[in-house]
Enzyme design. Sequence first.
Site, PDB file in Angstrom:
ATOM      1  N   GLU A   5      -8.107   1.532  -2.720  1.00  0.00           N
ATOM      2  CA  GLU A   5      -8.601   1.256  -1.367  1.00  0.00           C
ATOM      3  C   GLU A   5      -9.255   2.491  -0.746  1.00  0.00           C
ATOM      4  O   GLU A   5      -8.709   3.591  -0.837  1.00  0.00           O
ATOM      5  CB  GLU A   5      -7.447   0.840  -0.461  1.00  0.00           C
ATOM      6  CG  GLU A   5      -6.567  -0.283  -0.969  1.00  0.00           C
ATOM      7  CD  GLU A   5      -5.342  -0.451  -0.096  1.00  0.00           C
ATOM      8  OE1 GLU A   5      -5.452  -0.323   1.134  1.00  0.00           O
ATOM      9  OE2 GLU A   5      -4.253  -0.691  -0.647  1.00  0.00           O
ATOM     10  N   SER A   6     -10.397   2.283  -0.136  1.00  0.00           N
ATOM     11  CA  SER A   6     -11.072   3.283   0.707  1.00  0.00           C
ATOM     12  C   SER A   6     -11.859   4.330  -0.084  1.00  0.00           C
ATOM     13  O   SER A   6     -11.429   4.806  -1.133  1.00  0.00           O
ATOM     14  CB  SER A   6     -10.072   4.014   1.614  1.00  0.00           C
ATOM     15  OG  SER A   6      -9.349   3.115   2.411  1.00  0.00           O
ATOM     16  N   GLU A  53       0.819  -1.210   0.000  1.00  0.00           N
ATOM     17  CA  GLU A  53       0.000   0.000   0.000  1.00  0.00           C
ATOM     18  C   GLU A  53       0.851   1.256   0.000  1.00  0.00           C
ATOM     19  O   GLU A  53       1.752   1.416   0.817  1.00  0.00           O
ATOM     20  CB  GLU A  53      -0.915  -0.012   1.231  1.00  0.00           C
ATOM     21  CG  GLU A  53      -1.759   1.233   1.391  1.00  0.00           C
ATOM     22  CD  GLU A  53      -2.619   1.171   2.623  1.00  0.00           C
ATOM     23  OE1 GLU A  53      -3.539   0.318   2.648  1.00  0.00           O
ATOM     24  OE2 GLU A  53      -2.378   1.948   3.564  1.00  0.00           O
TER      25      GLU A  53
END
Length: 270
Positions: free
Chosen positions: A223-224, A169
């Site tokens: 992501e998110s 990430e």
Amino acid sequence: MRDILQEIVENKKVEVEHAKSLLPPAELYRRVEALLDFSIVSMKEALSLSSTGIIAEFKRKSPSKGWIKEDGRADIIPLSYQQNGATALSILTDEKYFGGCDEFISKARHSGVKIPILYKNFVIDEYQLFQARLCGASAVLLIAADLSLSSCKSLLHTAHELGMEVLLEMHSEEELDYAALEPDMYGINNRNLGSFVTEVENSFRMAEKLNTATASSSILVSESGISNPDTVKALRNVGFRGFLIGENFMKTTDPGVALSDFISQINKIK
């Protein structure tokens, strides 16, 4: 909001040392060694072959919002995600800040989950990789923001030796040096881990930078902050094949049904 990433990492160091006192590394390694002859389903392959690429997350709590679904059960919701079309799962295993634990992955596996599961935690020690393998994870999250480049490289190598894949990430351009490690999957976090401010546009910016920084065939995962099927379509158009979504499903009465509805909307706009 205060920058709490450092606080989380400092707490994680204490947690890991406590875990080692309860289950010494040598004993943990012995238990994991007995599992190494068994192959693990590939998350990278699952995402590359999927038409939707949804990584449905089992997330009961967050530092910014508190409890999302305190009564969420790991033996029910992950299996429901699988039954309703998830390509893969992400299960939070951090206890203090996210209300999770390693046992949630074990429970999901015992309930019948066969699809890939991401061990989502703040991994800072190889001991945690063995914990991930023991509980049934297919892949582990490594976060550039809380690891040096050399530590990240070492942890990635150990994860691969244990038969697991790595989702690396990154959040900012300053972390693009980590791309050279060539993980199985690149994750672009749209949420700042310090302030918890979320901006989906970050995935579009970082995808462009990442494509110029590496020619790797690794899978891109956003992501998110993804709550709109149109956003998934737009992200696919710039190269993303994985979409990690948690709160958008977990805040509903039935996360599995919410996932099914979301996938149906994606299919309608194709």
